[in-house]
Motif scaffolding. Structure first.
Motif, PDB file in Angstrom:
ATOM      1  N   ALA A 255     -38.455  20.454  16.657  1.00 23.42           N
ATOM      2  CA  ALA A 255     -37.883  19.190  16.170  1.00 23.42           C
ATOM      3  C   ALA A 255     -36.347  19.178  16.188  1.00 23.42           C
ATOM      4  O   ALA A 255     -35.744  18.231  16.712  1.00 23.42           O
ATOM      5  CB  ALA A 255     -38.414  18.871  14.771  1.00 23.42           C
ATOM      6  N   PRO A 256     -35.652  20.199  15.646  1.00 24.03           N
ATOM      7  CA  PRO A 256     -34.182  20.149  15.683  1.00 24.03           C
ATOM      8  C   PRO A 256     -33.624  20.125  17.095  1.00 24.03           C
ATOM      9  O   PRO A 256     -32.646  19.412  17.378  1.00 24.03           O
ATOM     10  CB  PRO A 256     -33.770  21.432  14.944  1.00 24.03           C
ATOM     11  CG  PRO A 256     -34.934  21.786  14.089  1.00 24.03           C
ATOM     12  CD  PRO A 256     -36.131  21.373  14.893  1.00 24.03           C
ATOM     13  N   THR A 257     -34.227  20.882  18.001  1.00 24.94           N
ATOM     14  CA  THR A 257     -33.740  20.917  19.382  1.00 24.94           C
ATOM     15  C   THR A 257     -33.969  19.580  20.076  1.00 24.94           C
ATOM     16  O   THR A 257     -33.109  19.095  20.830  1.00 24.94           O
ATOM     17  CB  THR A 257     -34.451  22.045  20.160  1.00 24.94           C
ATOM     18  OG1 THR A 257     -34.236  23.293  19.479  1.00 24.94           O
ATOM     19  CG2 THR A 257     -33.930  22.146  21.586  1.00 24.94           C
ATOM     20  N   ILE A 258     -35.123  18.947  19.827  1.00 20.60           N
ATOM     21  CA  ILE A 258     -35.426  17.650  20.431  1.00 20.60           C
ATOM     22  C   ILE A 258     -34.458  16.587  19.922  1.00 20.60           C
ATOM     23  O   ILE A 258     -33.914  15.795  20.701  1.00 20.60           O
ATOM     24  CB  ILE A 258     -36.893  17.250  20.123  1.00 20.60           C
ATOM     25  CG1 ILE A 258     -37.856  18.154  20.891  1.00 20.60           C
ATOM     26  CG2 ILE A 258     -37.139  15.782  20.486  1.00 20.60           C
ATOM     27  CD1 ILE A 258     -39.303  18.007  20.471  1.00 20.60           C
ATOM     28  N   VAL A 259     -34.230  16.573  18.604  1.00 23.32           N
ATOM     29  CA  VAL A 259     -33.329  15.574  18.025  1.00 23.32           C
ATOM     30  C   VAL A 259     -31.890  15.817  18.481  1.00 23.32           C
ATOM     31  O   VAL A 259     -31.147  14.866  18.777  1.00 23.32           O
ATOM     32  CB  VAL A 259     -33.427  15.580  16.486  1.00 23.32           C
ATOM     33  CG1 VAL A 259     -32.433  14.600  15.874  1.00 23.32           C
ATOM     34  CG2 VAL A 259     -34.855  15.212  16.052  1.00 23.32           C
ATOM     35  N   ALA A 260     -31.478  17.079  18.574  1.00 25.83           N
ATOM     36  CA  ALA A 260     -30.138  17.382  19.082  1.00 25.83           C
ATOM     37  C   ALA A 260     -30.005  16.913  20.529  1.00 25.83           C
ATOM     38  O   ALA A 260     -28.957  16.395  20.942  1.00 25.83           O
ATOM     39  CB  ALA A 260     -29.857  18.881  18.982  1.00 25.83           C
ATOM     40  N   LEU A 316     -42.954   9.377  20.810  1.00 27.46           N
ATOM     41  CA  LEU A 316     -42.473   8.125  21.408  1.00 27.46           C
ATOM     42  C   LEU A 316     -40.955   8.116  21.551  1.00 27.46           C
ATOM     43  O   LEU A 316     -40.407   7.356  22.361  1.00 27.46           O
ATOM     44  CB  LEU A 316     -42.911   6.930  20.545  1.00 27.46           C
ATOM     45  CG  LEU A 316     -44.405   6.601  20.538  1.00 27.46           C
ATOM     46  CD1 LEU A 316     -44.698   5.503  19.514  1.00 27.46           C
ATOM     47  CD2 LEU A 316     -44.866   6.173  21.925  1.00 27.46           C
ATOM     48  N   GLY A 317     -40.258   8.972  20.787  1.00 29.41           N
ATOM     49  CA  GLY A 317     -38.801   8.985  20.827  1.00 29.41           C
ATOM     50  C   GLY A 317     -38.223   7.860  19.977  1.00 29.41           C
ATOM     51  O   GLY A 317     -38.869   6.825  19.772  1.00 29.41           O
ATOM     52  N   HIS A 318     -37.006   8.066  19.467  1.00 24.01           N
ATOM     53  CA  HIS A 318     -36.414   7.104  18.546  1.00 24.01           C
ATOM     54  C   HIS A 318     -34.906   7.032  18.757  1.00 24.01           C
ATOM     55  O   HIS A 318     -34.281   7.973  19.253  1.00 24.01           O
ATOM     56  CB  HIS A 318     -36.750   7.492  17.100  1.00 24.01           C
ATOM     57  CG  HIS A 318     -38.213   7.660  16.861  1.00 24.01           C
ATOM     58  ND1 HIS A 318     -39.070   6.589  16.650  1.00 24.01           N
ATOM     59  CD2 HIS A 318     -39.006   8.769  16.859  1.00 24.01           C
ATOM     60  CE1 HIS A 318     -40.302   7.038  16.500  1.00 24.01           C
ATOM     61  NE2 HIS A 318     -40.295   8.362  16.624  1.00 24.01           N
ATOM     62  N   ASP A 319     -34.341   5.899  18.374  1.00 25.77           N
ATOM     63  CA  ASP A 319     -32.911   5.672  18.570  1.00 25.77           C
ATOM     64  C   ASP A 319     -32.070   6.078  17.364  1.00 25.77           C
ATOM     65  O   ASP A 319     -30.950   6.558  17.523  1.00 25.77           O
ATOM     66  CB  ASP A 319     -32.645   4.186  18.879  1.00 25.77           C
ATOM     67  CG  ASP A 319     -33.257   3.762  20.207  1.00 25.77           C
ATOM     68  OD1 ASP A 319     -33.270   4.602  21.132  1.00 25.77           O
ATOM     69  OD2 ASP A 319     -33.727   2.613  20.307  1.00 25.77           O
ATOM     70  N   TRP A 324     -36.169   9.259  13.424  1.00 26.63           N
ATOM     71  CA  TRP A 324     -36.597  10.635  13.712  1.00 26.63           C
ATOM     72  C   TRP A 324     -37.059  11.330  12.427  1.00 26.63           C
ATOM     73  O   TRP A 324     -38.067  12.056  12.422  1.00 26.63           O
ATOM     74  CB  TRP A 324     -35.450  11.432  14.324  1.00 26.63           C
ATOM     75  CG  TRP A 324     -35.192  11.180  15.775  1.00 26.63           C
ATOM     76  CD1 TRP A 324     -34.115  10.559  16.334  1.00 26.63           C
ATOM     77  CD2 TRP A 324     -36.038  11.567  16.874  1.00 26.63           C
ATOM     78  NE1 TRP A 324     -34.228  10.527  17.704  1.00 26.63           N
ATOM     79  CE2 TRP A 324     -35.397  11.144  18.066  1.00 26.63           C
ATOM     80  CE3 TRP A 324     -37.260  12.231  16.967  1.00 26.63           C
ATOM     81  CZ2 TRP A 324     -35.943  11.362  19.323  1.00 26.63           C
ATOM     82  CZ3 TRP A 324     -37.813  12.455  18.226  1.00 26.63           C
ATOM     83  CH2 TRP A 324     -37.167  12.022  19.376  1.00 26.63           C
ATOM     84  N   ARG A 325     -36.321  11.121  11.343  1.00 28.04           N
ATOM     85  CA  ARG A 325     -36.676  11.758  10.083  1.00 28.04           C
ATOM     86  C   ARG A 325     -38.026  11.280   9.569  1.00 28.04           C
ATOM     87  O   ARG A 325     -38.851  12.078   9.088  1.00 28.04           O
ATOM     88  CB  ARG A 325     -35.593  11.476   9.038  1.00 28.04           C
ATOM     89  CG  ARG A 325     -34.283  12.220   9.285  1.00 28.04           C
ATOM     90  CD  ARG A 325     -33.183  11.702   8.362  1.00 28.04           C
ATOM     91  NE  ARG A 325     -31.974  12.521   8.430  1.00 28.04           N
ATOM     92  CZ  ARG A 325     -30.819  12.195   7.854  1.00 28.04           C
ATOM     93  NH1 ARG A 325     -30.726  11.053   7.154  1.00 28.04           N
ATOM     94  NH2 ARG A 325     -29.783  12.990   7.946  1.00 28.04           N
ATOM     95  N   VAL A 326     -38.274   9.984   9.667  1.00 24.41           N
ATOM     96  CA  VAL A 326     -39.550   9.424   9.209  1.00 24.41           C
ATOM     97  C   VAL A 326     -40.703   9.970  10.051  1.00 24.41           C
ATOM     98  O   VAL A 326     -41.766  10.346   9.524  1.00 24.41           O
ATOM     99  CB  VAL A 326     -39.530   7.881   9.258  1.00 24.41           C
ATOM    100  CG1 VAL A 326     -40.925   7.312   9.041  1.00 24.41           C
ATOM    101  CG2 VAL A 326     -38.565   7.331   8.203  1.00 24.41           C
ATOM    102  N   ALA A 327     -40.489  10.023  11.353  1.00 28.46           N
ATOM    103  CA  ALA A 327     -41.531  10.545  12.243  1.00 28.46           C
ATOM    104  C   ALA A 327     -41.837  12.006  11.925  1.00 28.46           C
ATOM    105  O   ALA A 327     -43.010  12.418  11.860  1.00 28.46           O
ATOM    106  CB  ALA A 327     -41.092  10.401  13.700  1.00 28.46           C
TER     107      ALA A 327
END
Length: 437
Positions: A255-260, A316-319, A324-327
């Protein structure tokens, strides 16, 4: 119970410390996701070996001694991880840390099962299991608000080493060996030692060990695979848990790597994992009430399948960062609720004489899925491309689906009625001793 929750929280932080540090490691050393996935899986591989090897130690030498040995291994591993200078070096020390974490999980799970009543065991197990994501929450706030802001990724491992070392004297001074261990092991002087434990727990001493029905042969820890009923329970739990962790650790590790990779800073990316663990803690806590009302199997299957839907939503990815946090919150809310169900099944499925071994074996096999998760996800991203997040997420969801399917065939009753009778006899002996003054 409070100390067992703390130890599980420590395990949770120590496991997730590499995920918090991963974006910084990748940036400093130019590590690709596939190679990073191998590093992220190292402690999970170690946990598999530790669960089996050190989990068996808990049945042979006692829960307390095993917990102390595991804490020493974990503190050393975290310390040397913080001073590593190559990806290979840190991978080796993460593996060693995982050995201690795996043994700790098996020992603490056995302690919780043995110091709580049968009626309160499911709720106690839920409280214990949510310690794992709570450790991630506390560590996440420390990482995103302090360690990764004022220092760098090395501070995450150093912080974990210091906190782990602090737990050693606490366990040494405040945690008695469980009476159930002495009842099951029946070693020389077991009655005297058991009475010391009973007094430490505020119970009355007894004049003799409770009698376990003589079945003609002495029970052995190998019964988890030798006895047909226990073998069925062991294999269903082991492989069901293994498949579930394949999905579970995909979010926890990547998760951290994807969001980064979506353009957010390292502290912001780390916050996604913090919210995931908040969801895990809340979901695990509420699931304890659900199990008290509806038992273990059905709710666990439902939670796992709802977790599959949440992982697909994450994919699904988010803007926005909050999306991202909710997902991430939703994925762990349901997936960790299912983990609570698995741990409750471990406690009920294995008799006391093989509880550490049985739990350790199941956790060891389960770590194959956990260890394979970041490796598989890393190579999927490399093969398909980082933009194929949904495809990778849907593939990783298959693990929780298979785990839920295997749980469907799990028996609902206790593994060994003789152990329940022995526990009742111990309660009766304590009551008689108290009545006698």
């Amino acid at each position: 119970m409070f100390l067992m929750v703390l130890l599980n929280a420590l395990d949770g932080f120590d496991v997730l410390s590499s995920a918090f540090a991963a974006p910084g490691i990748a940036a400093d050393w130019g590590v690709e996701r596939a190679e990073l996935g191998i590093m992220l899986s190292a402690e999970l591989v170690g946990m598999g070996f530790g669960s089996v090897i050190l989990g068996g130690m808990a049945d042979k030498f006692g829960r307390k001694l095993t917990m102390l040995a595991c804490l020493v291994v974990m503190a050393i591993g975290m310390w040397f991880a913080h001073s590593s200078n190559t990806i290979l070096e840190i991978t080796i020390w993460r593996f060693i840390t995982g050995l201690g974490i795996g043994g700790m999980l098996a020992a603490t799970n056995a302690v919780v099962a043995e110091v709580t009543s049968k009626t309160g065991r499911s709720m106690s197990m839920a409280l214990y299991v949510i310690g794992y994501p709570l450790g991630g929450v506390i560590g996440g706030f420390a990482a995103q608000g302090w360690l990764l802001v004022d220092y760098d990724w090395r501070a995450v491992f150093l912080f974990g080493s210091v906190v782990t070392a602090v737990m050693i004297p606490l366990v040494m001074l405040l945690v008695p060996e469980t009476p159930a261990y002495f009842v099951a092991s029946r070693r020389e002087g077991a009655l005297e030692k058991m009475n010391k434990s009973l007094v430490a727990f505020g119970k009355s001493a007894v004049a003799a060990m409770p009698v376990i029905k003589d079945t003609g042969t002495k029970p052995k820890v190998t019964d988890i695979l030798a006895k047909p009923k226990l073998r069925k329970i062991t294999l269903l739990l082991a492989f069901g848990y293994m498949f579930h962790t394949l999905t579970f650790y995909y979010i926890l590790k990547f998760a951290p790597t994807i969001v980064a990779g979506a353009g957010f800073s390292q502290p912001d990316a780390a916050s996604s994992l913090t919210y995931a663990n908040i969801g895990g803690a809340l979901g695990g806590f509420l699931f304890g009430f659900v199990m008290r009302q509806f038992d273990i199997k059905g709710p666990t299957i439902a939670a796992a399948l709802l977790g599959v839907g949440a992982v697909a939503y994450f994919g699904l990815g988010h803007d926005s960062l909050w999306d991202w946090r909710v997902a991430a919150f939703l994925t762990m809310f349901f997936l960790n609720a299912a983990i609570v169900g698995y741990y409750a099944a471990f406690a009920r499925g294995f008799p006391a004489y093989a509880r550490g071994t049985g739990t350790g074996f199941v956790l060891g096999v389960g770590r194959l899925g956990a260890a394979g998760s970041p490796i598989i996800a890393g190579f999927l991203f490399q093969a398909l491309g980082d933009e194929e997040l949904l495809t990778v997420s849907l593939i990783m969801c298959s693990g929780a689906v298979l785990g839920a399917l295997l749980l469907w065939f799990l028996p609902n009753d206790d593994a060994d009625a003789d152990i329940a009778a022995a526990e009742l006899a111990l309660d009766e002996a304590q009551a008689k001793a108290a009545a006698a003054g």
